[in-house]
Design a protein around this motif. Sequence first.
Motif, PDB file in Angstrom:
ATOM      1  N   SER A  77       7.368  -3.155   2.344  1.00 47.39           N
ATOM      2  CA  SER A  77       8.115  -2.049   2.905  1.00 47.39           C
ATOM      3  C   SER A  77       7.470  -0.755   2.432  1.00 47.39           C
ATOM      4  O   SER A  77       6.277  -0.729   2.107  1.00 47.39           O
ATOM      5  N   THR A  78       8.215   0.308   2.358  1.00 47.42           N
ATOM      6  CA  THR A  78       7.617   1.608   2.060  1.00 47.42           C
ATOM      7  C   THR A  78       8.630   2.534   1.412  1.00 47.42           C
ATOM      8  O   THR A  78       9.842   2.437   1.670  1.00 47.42           O
ATOM      9  N   SER A  79       8.130   3.446   0.620  1.00 46.09           N
ATOM     10  CA  SER A  79       8.988   4.484   0.054  1.00 46.09           C
ATOM     11  C   SER A  79       9.603   5.348   1.145  1.00 46.09           C
ATOM     12  O   SER A  79      10.620   6.011   0.932  1.00 46.09           O
ATOM     13  N   GLU A 139      15.857   1.566  -6.429  1.00 48.42           N
ATOM     14  CA  GLU A 139      15.806   0.722  -5.244  1.00 48.42           C
ATOM     15  C   GLU A 139      17.097   0.728  -4.429  1.00 48.42           C
ATOM     16  O   GLU A 139      17.106   0.290  -3.271  1.00 48.42           O
ATOM     17  N   ARG A 197       8.375  -1.824  -2.067  1.00 49.25           N
ATOM     18  CA  ARG A 197       8.237  -0.487  -1.480  1.00 49.25           C
ATOM     19  C   ARG A 197       7.050   0.217  -2.140  1.00 49.25           C
ATOM     20  O   ARG A 197       7.108   0.581  -3.311  1.00 49.25           O
ATOM     21  N   CYS A 232      14.509  -6.134  -4.313  1.00 43.27           N
ATOM     22  CA  CYS A 232      13.623  -5.081  -3.818  1.00 43.27           C
ATOM     23  C   CYS A 232      13.016  -4.359  -5.012  1.00 43.27           C
ATOM     24  O   CYS A 232      13.715  -4.108  -6.004  1.00 43.27           O
ATOM     25  N   ASN A 235      10.363  -1.079  -6.289  1.00 43.56           N
ATOM     26  CA  ASN A 235       9.428   0.033  -6.140  1.00 43.56           C
ATOM     27  C   ASN A 235       8.105  -0.366  -6.776  1.00 43.56           C
ATOM     28  O   ASN A 235       8.065  -0.831  -7.925  1.00 43.56           O
TER      29      ASN A 235
END
Length: 319
Positions: free
Chosen positions: A116-118, A131, A173, A239, A241
């Motif tokens: 995924s992505t920030s 998160e 992310r 999830c 980071n």
Amino acid sequence: MARVLVTGGAGSIGSYICEVLVQRGHEVVALDNGPSRKVEHLFDSGRFKFVQDSVLSKEVVEHLVSQTDIVIHLAAIADPKRYVTEPLNVLNVNLKGTLHLLEAAARGRKKFVFASTSEVLGRNPDVPWDEEADRVLGPPSINRWCYSTGKALVEHYLYAYGQQEGLPFVIMRFFNVYGPRCDDLGQGRVIPIFLERFLSGEPVVIHGDGRQTRCFTFIEDTAQAVVELSLNDAALGQCFNVGSDVETSILELAQTMKQVGGFDNELIFKPHLEVFGPSYEDIPRRIPKVERIAKVIGWKATTPLEEGLGRTIEFYRKP
């Protein structure tokens, strides 16, 4: 030994992940619709296969997923200019292609590791972000948010598949990954765009006033994090980071690149509207909290920006 399918495996981040997996003795298949040049050094390993096709090819996806233990899904359109000019393509690849993979993975209960992505958190001003931070986005009429929204929808699907179908999954992310062979110069993200200008001797264009900030994460650090999250069952259902928590403004980035590379280019400023048009909106600050990933797998980004930029500039300077 695991059998791992890496979508986008011949791309900027994927090629490094394939390399680490092969070095650790795993069997790897890279699915990518682009050229193989970033992974050709793996061809003679005996543990690597390259398939040139698209995640939108449902039959290909189903066949490859059926033969694997872990799916690391990186394939996506992640160029900010394309968010604005090709929103339909961005949504189709990033959402439809992922759903093909998810359906196949759920049938076989294959571990699904999603990049995924920030950007899913948008312009949330309450930084640094953990998160569970709220998503704060602009309106759907601004194409800039199609990438963020597509990625966030996949996160929703993963939690739903995990709850209702028992799918084992991990969400990652990424925060501004950069490094050697990460992008074609002048394309995609800010560092290769700046570097193309620096190397050509042209003025380096900073969008806006340059005070917007990012946290830049060296590619080798990122690849190690992805592999550890993919292989460590302690990460399942969560999830993470994946990034450095050192904040750098875009102006500081340009000045650091100029100093590290010994360049003398002029730095100039242009409004976002002039560069991207009216359907773009920038994010002022993007900073991760990284306690969760450190606690679960013991990972932390360790490469200082100056070192990473130096290695990146040296790579692209080679004839």
